[in-house]
Design a protein around this motif. Structure first.
Motif, PDB file in Angstrom:
ATOM      1  N   CYS A 207       0.825  -1.208   0.000  1.00 56.17           N
ATOM      2  CA  CYS A 207       0.000   0.000   0.000  1.00 56.17           C
ATOM      3  C   CYS A 207       0.861   1.260   0.000  1.00 56.17           C
ATOM      4  O   CYS A 207       1.860   1.334   0.707  1.00 56.17           O
ATOM      5  CB  CYS A 207      -0.904   0.010   1.229  1.00 56.17           C
ATOM      6  N   MET A 208       0.459   2.243  -0.816  1.00 52.41           N
ATOM      7  CA  MET A 208       1.128   3.534  -0.779  1.00 52.41           C
ATOM      8  C   MET A 208       0.187   4.646  -0.340  1.00 52.41           C
ATOM      9  O   MET A 208       0.536   5.821  -0.408  1.00 52.41           O
ATOM     10  CB  MET A 208       1.726   3.860  -2.156  1.00 52.41           C
ATOM     11  N   GLY A 209      -1.013   4.286   0.052  1.00 57.48           N
ATOM     12  CA  GLY A 209      -1.913   5.299   0.601  1.00 57.48           C
ATOM     13  C   GLY A 209      -2.480   6.272  -0.414  1.00 57.48           C
ATOM     14  O   GLY A 209      -2.775   7.417  -0.080  1.00 57.48           O
ATOM     15  N   THR A 210      -2.662   5.818  -1.665  1.00 61.03           N
ATOM     16  CA  THR A 210      -3.238   6.734  -2.654  1.00 61.03           C
ATOM     17  C   THR A 210      -4.643   7.164  -2.248  1.00 61.03           C
ATOM     18  O   THR A 210      -5.108   8.221  -2.664  1.00 61.03           O
ATOM     19  CB  THR A 210      -3.345   6.084  -4.045  1.00 61.03           C
ATOM     20  N   GLY A 211      -5.325   6.349  -1.461  1.00 58.44           N
ATOM     21  CA  GLY A 211      -6.666   6.706  -1.012  1.00 58.44           C
ATOM     22  C   GLY A 211      -7.747   6.400  -2.028  1.00 58.44           C
ATOM     23  O   GLY A 211      -8.886   6.835  -1.870  1.00 58.44           O
ATOM     24  N   ALA A 212      -7.392   5.641  -3.068  1.00 56.83           N
ATOM     25  CA  ALA A 212      -8.409   5.285  -4.065  1.00 56.83           C
ATOM     26  C   ALA A 212      -9.556   4.521  -3.409  1.00 56.83           C
ATOM     27  O   ALA A 212     -10.733   4.767  -3.677  1.00 56.83           O
ATOM     28  CB  ALA A 212      -7.774   4.465  -5.191  1.00 56.83           C
TER      29      ALA A 212
ATOM     30  N   ALA B 161     -10.412   4.558  -0.171  1.00 60.13           N
ATOM     31  CA  ALA B 161     -11.117   5.404   0.796  1.00 60.13           C
ATOM     32  C   ALA B 161     -12.057   6.376   0.092  1.00 60.13           C
ATOM     33  O   ALA B 161     -13.091   6.755   0.627  1.00 60.13           O
ATOM     34  CB  ALA B 161     -10.107   6.175   1.648  1.00 60.13           C
ATOM     35  N   PHE B 162     -11.691   6.779  -1.106  1.00 58.08           N
ATOM     36  CA  PHE B 162     -12.588   7.635  -1.882  1.00 58.08           C
ATOM     37  C   PHE B 162     -13.786   6.831  -2.372  1.00 58.08           C
ATOM     38  O   PHE B 162     -14.927   7.285  -2.311  1.00 58.08           O
ATOM     39  CB  PHE B 162     -11.844   8.231  -3.084  1.00 58.08           C
ATOM     40  N   ALA B 163     -13.537   5.587  -2.815  1.00 55.26           N
ATOM     41  CA  ALA B 163     -14.615   4.783  -3.396  1.00 55.26           C
ATOM     42  C   ALA B 163     -15.596   4.295  -2.325  1.00 55.26           C
ATOM     43  O   ALA B 163     -16.812   4.349  -2.529  1.00 55.26           O
ATOM     44  CB  ALA B 163     -14.018   3.596  -4.157  1.00 55.26           C
TER      45      ALA B 163
ATOM     46  N   VAL C 296      -7.355   6.094   5.120  1.00 55.92           N
ATOM     47  CA  VAL C 296      -5.896   6.082   5.099  1.00 55.92           C
ATOM     48  C   VAL C 296      -5.431   6.674   6.422  1.00 55.92           C
ATOM     49  O   VAL C 296      -5.907   7.733   6.829  1.00 55.92           O
ATOM     50  CB  VAL C 296      -5.341   6.902   3.914  1.00 55.92           C
TER      51      VAL C 296
ATOM     52  N   GLY D 211      -0.018   7.140   6.220  1.00 61.98           N
ATOM     53  CA  GLY D 211      -0.199   7.134   4.779  1.00 61.98           C
ATOM     54  C   GLY D 211      -0.445   5.748   4.216  1.00 61.98           C
ATOM     55  O   GLY D 211      -0.059   5.456   3.082  1.00 61.98           O
TER      56      GLY D 211
ATOM     57  N   GLU E 233      -9.497  -2.590  -8.288  1.00 59.46           N
ATOM     58  CA  GLU E 233      -8.974  -1.361  -8.885  1.00 59.46           C
ATOM     59  C   GLU E 233      -7.889  -0.698  -8.053  1.00 59.46           C
ATOM     60  O   GLU E 233      -7.461   0.408  -8.356  1.00 59.46           O
ATOM     61  CB  GLU E 233     -10.117  -0.354  -9.086  1.00 59.46           C
ATOM     62  N   CYS E 234      -7.457  -1.334  -6.979  1.00 57.40           N
ATOM     63  CA  CYS E 234      -6.401  -0.714  -6.157  1.00 57.40           C
ATOM     64  C   CYS E 234      -5.173  -0.442  -7.033  1.00 57.40           C
ATOM     65  O   CYS E 234      -4.670  -1.359  -7.697  1.00 57.40           O
ATOM     66  CB  CYS E 234      -6.011  -1.634  -4.999  1.00 57.40           C
ATOM     67  N   PRO E 235      -4.678   0.779  -7.044  1.00 60.16           N
ATOM     68  CA  PRO E 235      -3.535   1.101  -7.912  1.00 60.16           C
ATOM     69  C   PRO E 235      -2.290   0.282  -7.600  1.00 60.16           C
ATOM     70  O   PRO E 235      -1.436   0.106  -8.453  1.00 60.16           O
ATOM     71  CB  PRO E 235      -3.272   2.592  -7.620  1.00 60.16           C
ATOM     72  N   MET E 236      -2.183  -0.215  -6.363  1.00 59.27           N
ATOM     73  CA  MET E 236      -0.993  -0.971  -5.961  1.00 59.27           C
ATOM     74  C   MET E 236      -1.277  -2.455  -5.767  1.00 59.27           C
ATOM     75  O   MET E 236      -0.425  -3.186  -5.270  1.00 59.27           O
ATOM     76  CB  MET E 236      -0.426  -0.389  -4.659  1.00 59.27           C
TER      77      MET E 236
END
Lengths: 418, 66
Positions: free
Chosen positions: B13-18, B20-22, B29, B33, B54-57
């Motif tokens: 995880c890098m904490g992009t927050g994708a 948490a937004f969805a 997050v 982070g 869809e998690c970017p990581m």
């Protein structure tokens, strides 16, 4: 407080057709999507650059461009673009490892990969997570938006692209760095100059860095000053002034331009769609759908690029090590395998993640701040001006630009009968 | 309706927050982070499955229901 800027100065800094944006194809005014669609239909990966496919013959400087000595390829479908964004072993952001002293803007996280990227991005990530949106709103966005609206509320007409959309992101990011409103326009001029005006930013930022090292404040420079990097030997280090400057350049440049253009695109699409406008007026939470659809339908940054780290095959095409691979996320965002009627701006469609903010480790750091700016900015306009509409007597907004896309104007009437 | 068991791989995880937004009821997050699971995920909630996919990581893991 009301904020009123010199309109001509704003216009000169935020005009995609001006010389400032020439090297990113600012004057390009053809709809690129028919070409993108045609290419995607015949295969996920094609040789060549997006601008060549679009018939643009001007010089272009952008991420992954020009590099005339390297072979170029472009990915156009959602599956492939998504995969490339996530695969930072095969597709890297720089060809050569950082060695010795780099030109400052090149030492930013945009051009780091793997562990180094993770280590550095982690330093600022907590300032940009969804829960921090209220910090950005309370400290910067809300006041800026109110001041701007107060400044033009007495007028009948206004160009929201110049006098609203451009200013909110610029003052938000400069404010978060402790840079004064008076200096904000100088920052924008410096980060958009083709030879980035490092001297201007150095003069502005070095005194702030020195001050925050002594007296911490509630801002991003303080976050960077206090950040600690644990290296592979377990040693703990602080960022140097140079590293803080590199970070700052990237955040100031990225934060002050992208959201401006996306807000212009979003306002134009929303005001041109009566059903969506009525839905947003009736229920502000619908703005989420409007904004995400705008980011899918016409993302301001349509292309990012990677270098191919080692020979590989992608979408049936052999890519040699050292080639440049352009990720046409704009085309991927209209992939009919993922969205019905993809060319339509339809905020009523079900929410589904898009690539407007990229994907993978370099996913837009500022995306939740951008969303807060867009949501609060547009929401405030709807609150304050119940009759807000595109000015039928002014030229219609045109969507222009090649590697940075936006509208040339958003002329609106603030009041009066329809 | 049952619950989905979802886990964050904090090394990825890098904490992009994708996420948490969805699905803000399920993901947040934290101060370091990185994503954390803050709510229960219904197994009928397609948004959670989508956030995982869809998690970017690729840092979200659906665990088999117990």
């Amino acid at each position: 407080m009301t904020l009123v800027f010199d309109r001509e100065r704003l216009r000169s800094l935020f005009d995609l057709t001006s010389e400032v944006y020439a090297s990113r194809g600012g004057t390009f005014d053809v709809d690129p999507y028919p070409t993108f669609n045609r290419l995607r239909e015949t295969g996920p990966v094609h040789p060549g650059t997006p601008h060549e496919a679009l018939g643009w013959t001007g010089e272009v400087f952008f991420q992954g461009l020009p590099y005339p000595d390297r072979p170029h390829f472009t990915a156009y479908d959602h599956e492939t673009c998504s995969r490339v964004f996530k695969d930072d072993e095969h597709f890297v952001t720089r060809v050569d490892p950082i060695a010795g002293e780099q030109p400052m803007p090149d030492a930013a996280i945009l051009f780091m990969d793997g562990r180094t990227h993770r280590t550095h991005r982690t330093l600022v990530q907590p300032s940009f997570v969804p829960a921090r949106a209220t910090w950005w709103l309370d400290n910067f966005i809300a006041r800026i938006v109110t001041s701007l609206v107060d400044g033009f509320a007495g007028e009948d007409t206004v160009d929201l692209n110049i006098e609203f959309a451009s200013v909110i992101p610029l003052l938000t990011i400069t404010g978060s760095f402790g840079i004064s409103i008076d200096d904000a326009l100088e920052v924008r001029a410096a980060v958009t100059a083709d030879s980035q005006r490092n001297d201007v930013l150095l003069q502005l930022l070095l005194p702030i860095i020195a001050d925050r090292r002594q007296r911490p404040a509630d801002d991003l420079i303080t976050v960077l000053c206090q950040a600690e990097i644990t290296d592979e030997d377990g040693g703990v280090q602080r960022l140097s002034d140079l590293e803080i400057l590199a970070f700052s350049f990237l955040l100031l440049a990225a934060g002050s331009g992208t959201t401006w253009k996306q807000m212009g695109i979003t306002l134009t699409a929303l005001l041109g769609n009566p059903e969506a406008l009525a839905a947003a007026r009736a229920n502000r939470s619908f703005l989420r759908n409007v904004i995400e659809e705008s980011l899918r339908w016409t993302p301001t940054d349509p292309v990012f690029s990677r270098f191919v780290a080692r020979d590989c095959e992608l979408g049936g095409v052999d890519l040699p090590a050292g080639a440049v691979l352009h990720i046409c996320l704009a085309a991927a965002n209209r992939d009919p395998k993922r969205w019905d009627r993809p060319d339509e701006f339809d905020p009523f469609r079900p929410l589904k993640p898009h690539l407007g903010f990229g994907h993978g480790p370099h996913t837009c750091l500022g995306m939740h701040v951008a969303r807060a700016e867009l949501t609060h900015g547009i929401g405030t306009l709807l609150d304050r001006f119940p009759d807000l509409r595109l000015d039928a007597d002014a030229p219609r907004p045109r969507t222009i630009g090649l590697y940075e896309r936006g509208v040339d104007r958003v002329p609106v009437r603030l009041r009066g009968s329809r | 309706m049952g619950q989905l068991s979802v886990r964050v791989d904090r090394d990825r995880c890098m904490g992009t927050g994708a996420c948490a937004f969805a699905v803000p009821e399920v993901f947040a997050v934290d101060d370091t982070g990185r994503a954390v699971v803050v709510g229960l995920a219904d197994d009928g909630d397609d948004r959670v499955r989508e956030a995982v996919a869809e998690c970017p990581m690729d840092a979200l893991v659906l665990e088999e229901a117990s």
